[in-house]
Design a protein around this motif. Structure first.
Motif, PDB file in Angstrom:
ATOM      1  N   ALA A 134      -8.474  -7.689 116.579  1.00  0.00           N
ATOM      2  CA  ALA A 134      -8.119  -7.427 117.977  1.00  0.00           C
ATOM      3  C   ALA A 134      -6.680  -7.861 118.261  1.00  0.00           C
ATOM      4  CB  ALA A 134      -9.092  -8.146 118.903  1.00  0.00           C
ATOM      5  N   ALA A 135      -6.262  -8.982 117.700  1.00  0.00           N
ATOM      6  CA  ALA A 135      -4.901  -9.478 117.909  1.00  0.00           C
ATOM      7  C   ALA A 135      -3.866  -8.555 117.272  1.00  0.00           C
ATOM      8  CB  ALA A 135      -4.764 -10.890 117.348  1.00  0.00           C
ATOM      9  N   LEU A 136      -4.247  -7.850 116.240  1.00  0.00           N
ATOM     10  CA  LEU A 136      -3.349  -6.882 115.615  1.00  0.00           C
ATOM     11  C   LEU A 136      -3.267  -5.588 116.423  1.00  0.00           C
ATOM     12  CD1 LEU A 136      -4.342  -7.305 111.858  1.00  0.00           C
ATOM     13  CD2 LEU A 136      -2.123  -7.812 112.865  1.00  0.00           C
ATOM     14  N   GLY A 137      -4.127  -5.430 117.415  1.00  0.00           N
ATOM     15  CA  GLY A 137      -4.117  -4.222 118.234  1.00  0.00           C
ATOM     16  C   GLY A 137      -5.030  -3.140 117.695  1.00  0.00           C
ATOM     17  N   LEU A 138      -5.946  -3.538 116.832  1.00  0.00           N
ATOM     18  CA  LEU A 138      -6.884  -2.589 116.249  1.00  0.00           C
ATOM     19  C   LEU A 138      -8.263  -2.810 116.847  1.00  0.00           C
ATOM     20  CD1 LEU A 138      -5.639  -3.045 112.598  1.00  0.00           C
ATOM     21  CD2 LEU A 138      -5.161  -1.111 114.088  1.00  0.00           C
ATOM     22  N   GLY A 139      -9.272  -2.168 116.313  1.00  0.00           N
ATOM     23  CA  GLY A 139     -10.623  -2.361 116.815  1.00  0.00           C
ATOM     24  C   GLY A 139     -11.524  -1.180 116.531  1.00  0.00           C
ATOM     25  N   LYS A 140     -10.941  -0.022 116.304  1.00  0.00           N
ATOM     26  CA  LYS A 140     -11.729   1.156 115.941  1.00  0.00           C
ATOM     27  C   LYS A 140     -11.220   1.677 114.609  1.00  0.00           C
ATOM     28  CE  LYS A 140     -12.913   2.672 120.560  1.00  0.00           C
ATOM     29  NZ  LYS A 140     -12.937   3.802 121.494  1.00  0.00           N
ATOM     30  N   LEU A 141     -12.095   2.305 113.864  1.00  0.00           N
ATOM     31  CA  LEU A 141     -11.723   2.820 112.549  1.00  0.00           C
ATOM     32  C   LEU A 141     -10.637   3.876 112.661  1.00  0.00           C
ATOM     33  CD1 LEU A 141     -15.124   3.096 110.697  1.00  0.00           C
ATOM     34  CD2 LEU A 141     -13.454   1.277 110.621  1.00  0.00           C
ATOM     35  N   ASN A 142      -9.768   3.895 111.690  1.00  0.00           N
ATOM     36  CA  ASN A 142      -8.663   4.846 111.564  1.00  0.00           C
ATOM     37  C   ASN A 142      -7.624   4.737 112.681  1.00  0.00           C
ATOM     38  OD1 ASN A 142      -9.640   6.004 109.118  1.00  0.00           O
ATOM     39  ND2 ASN A 142     -11.183   7.042 110.352  1.00  0.00           N
ATOM     40  N   ARG A 143      -7.629   3.646 113.417  1.00  0.00           N
ATOM     41  CA  ARG A 143      -6.588   3.408 114.411  1.00  0.00           C
ATOM     42  C   ARG A 143      -5.396   2.783 113.682  1.00  0.00           C
ATOM     43  NH1 ARG A 143      -8.325   0.887 119.922  1.00  0.00           N
ATOM     44  NH2 ARG A 143      -9.075   3.013 120.120  1.00  0.00           N
ATOM     45  N   THR A 144      -4.191   3.232 114.016  1.00  0.00           N
ATOM     46  CA  THR A 144      -2.974   2.760 113.354  1.00  0.00           C
ATOM     47  C   THR A 144      -2.033   2.158 114.374  1.00  0.00           C
ATOM     48  OG1 THR A 144      -3.174   4.498 111.686  1.00  0.00           O
ATOM     49  CG2 THR A 144      -1.021   3.469 111.914  1.00  0.00           C
ATOM     50  N   VAL A 145      -1.411   1.039 113.995  1.00  0.00           N
ATOM     51  CA  VAL A 145      -0.378   0.412 114.811  1.00  0.00           C
ATOM     52  C   VAL A 145       0.831   0.144 113.926  1.00  0.00           C
ATOM     53  CG1 VAL A 145      -1.942  -0.643 116.481  1.00  0.00           C
ATOM     54  CG2 VAL A 145      -1.307  -1.902 114.434  1.00  0.00           C
ATOM     55  N   MET A 202       2.728 -12.416 111.298  1.00  0.00           N
ATOM     56  CA  MET A 202       2.052 -11.140 111.095  1.00  0.00           C
ATOM     57  C   MET A 202       1.526 -11.042 109.666  1.00  0.00           C
ATOM     58  SD  MET A 202       1.185  -8.584 112.943  1.00  0.00           S
ATOM     59  CE  MET A 202       2.180  -9.019 114.343  1.00  0.00           C
ATOM     60  N   LYS A 203       2.308 -11.522 108.690  1.00  0.00           N
ATOM     61  CA  LYS A 203       1.858 -11.509 107.295  1.00  0.00           C
ATOM     62  C   LYS A 203       0.569 -12.303 107.133  1.00  0.00           C
ATOM     63  CE  LYS A 203       5.872 -10.855 104.348  1.00  0.00           C
ATOM     64  NZ  LYS A 203       6.734 -11.505 103.348  1.00  0.00           N
ATOM     65  N   GLY A 204       0.480 -13.442 107.800  1.00  0.00           N
ATOM     66  CA  GLY A 204      -0.718 -14.275 107.725  1.00  0.00           C
ATOM     67  C   GLY A 204      -1.933 -13.579 108.305  1.00  0.00           C
ATOM     68  N   MET A 205      -1.730 -12.907 109.450  1.00  0.00           N
ATOM     69  CA  MET A 205      -2.845 -12.194 110.082  1.00  0.00           C
ATOM     70  C   MET A 205      -3.310 -11.035 109.201  1.00  0.00           C
ATOM     71  SD  MET A 205      -1.461 -12.265 113.998  1.00  0.00           S
ATOM     72  CE  MET A 205      -2.530 -10.981 114.568  1.00  0.00           C
ATOM     73  N   ILE A 206      -2.356 -10.300 108.636  1.00  0.00           N
ATOM     74  CA  ILE A 206      -2.697  -9.177 107.757  1.00  0.00           C
ATOM     75  C   ILE A 206      -3.434  -9.684 106.520  1.00  0.00           C
ATOM     76  CG2 ILE A 206      -1.722  -7.419 106.234  1.00  0.00           C
ATOM     77  CD1 ILE A 206       0.493  -7.071 108.389  1.00  0.00           C
ATOM     78  N   ASN A 207      -2.954 -10.782 105.950  1.00  0.00           N
ATOM     79  CA  ASN A 207      -3.565 -11.329 104.737  1.00  0.00           C
ATOM     80  C   ASN A 207      -5.002 -11.786 104.981  1.00  0.00           C
ATOM     81  OD1 ASN A 207      -3.344 -12.036 101.966  1.00  0.00           O
ATOM     82  ND2 ASN A 207      -3.215 -14.179 102.578  1.00  0.00           N
ATOM     83  N   ALA A 208      -5.288 -12.260 106.196  1.00  0.00           N
ATOM     84  CA  ALA A 208      -6.631 -12.751 106.512  1.00  0.00           C
ATOM     85  C   ALA A 208      -7.670 -11.634 106.561  1.00  0.00           C
ATOM     86  CB  ALA A 208      -6.603 -13.491 107.842  1.00  0.00           C
ATOM     87  N   VAL A 209      -7.240 -10.413 106.873  1.00  0.00           N
ATOM     88  CA  VAL A 209      -8.187  -9.298 106.987  1.00  0.00           C
ATOM     89  C   VAL A 209      -7.762  -8.098 106.143  1.00  0.00           C
ATOM     90  CG1 VAL A 209      -9.135  -9.943 109.231  1.00  0.00           C
ATOM     91  CG2 VAL A 209      -7.068  -8.546 109.120  1.00  0.00           C
ATOM     92  N   LYS A 210      -7.031  -8.337 105.070  1.00  0.00           N
ATOM     93  CA  LYS A 210      -6.493  -7.243 104.259  1.00  0.00           C
ATOM     94  C   LYS A 210      -7.576  -6.366 103.643  1.00  0.00           C
ATOM     95  CE  LYS A 210      -5.893 -10.189 100.249  1.00  0.00           C
ATOM     96  NZ  LYS A 210      -4.913 -10.915  99.464  1.00  0.00           N
ATOM     97  N   HIS A 211      -8.783  -6.885 103.493  1.00  0.00           N
ATOM     98  CA  HIS A 211      -9.885  -6.091 102.938  1.00  0.00           C
ATOM     99  C   HIS A 211     -10.398  -5.053 103.926  1.00  0.00           C
ATOM    100  CE1 HIS A 211     -11.468  -9.621 104.960  1.00  0.00           C
ATOM    101  NE2 HIS A 211     -12.580  -8.936 105.190  1.00  0.00           N
ATOM    102  N   LEU A 212      -9.970  -5.119 105.173  1.00  0.00           N
ATOM    103  CA  LEU A 212     -10.376  -4.137 106.198  1.00  0.00           C
ATOM    104  C   LEU A 212      -9.270  -3.154 106.533  1.00  0.00           C
ATOM    105  CD1 LEU A 212     -12.013  -6.632 108.729  1.00  0.00           C
ATOM    106  CD2 LEU A 212     -13.147  -5.369 106.892  1.00  0.00           C
TER     107      LEU A 212
END
Length: 59
Positions: A24-35, A43-53
């Motif tokens: 949600a903090a990345l601005g996502l929440g639905k599949l195939n949504r791009t930001v 931002m690198k830390g947030m991406i790394n925490a959920v990189k499998h998604l």
């Protein structure tokens, strides 16, 4: 700073609450949504925490 395109490709159903909040903090929440975001250490830390998604591409 470099920019990256972040796309959510997997669901947060059944994932820990921390991962749901990170998505949600990345601005996502639905599949195939791009930001498009600036790539900084936070931002690198947030991406790394959920990189499998996610799928990450350079913009």
């Amino acid at each position: 700073m470099a920019k990256v395109k972040i796309t959510q490709v997997r669901s947060t159903i059944g994932r820990p609450e921390v991962q749901k909040r990170t998505i949600a903090a990345l601005g996502l929440g639905k599949l195939n949504r791009t930001v498009e975001k600036e790539l900084n250490p936070a931002m690198k830390g947030m991406i790394n925490a959920v990189k499998h998604l996610l799928v990450i591409e350079e913009a």
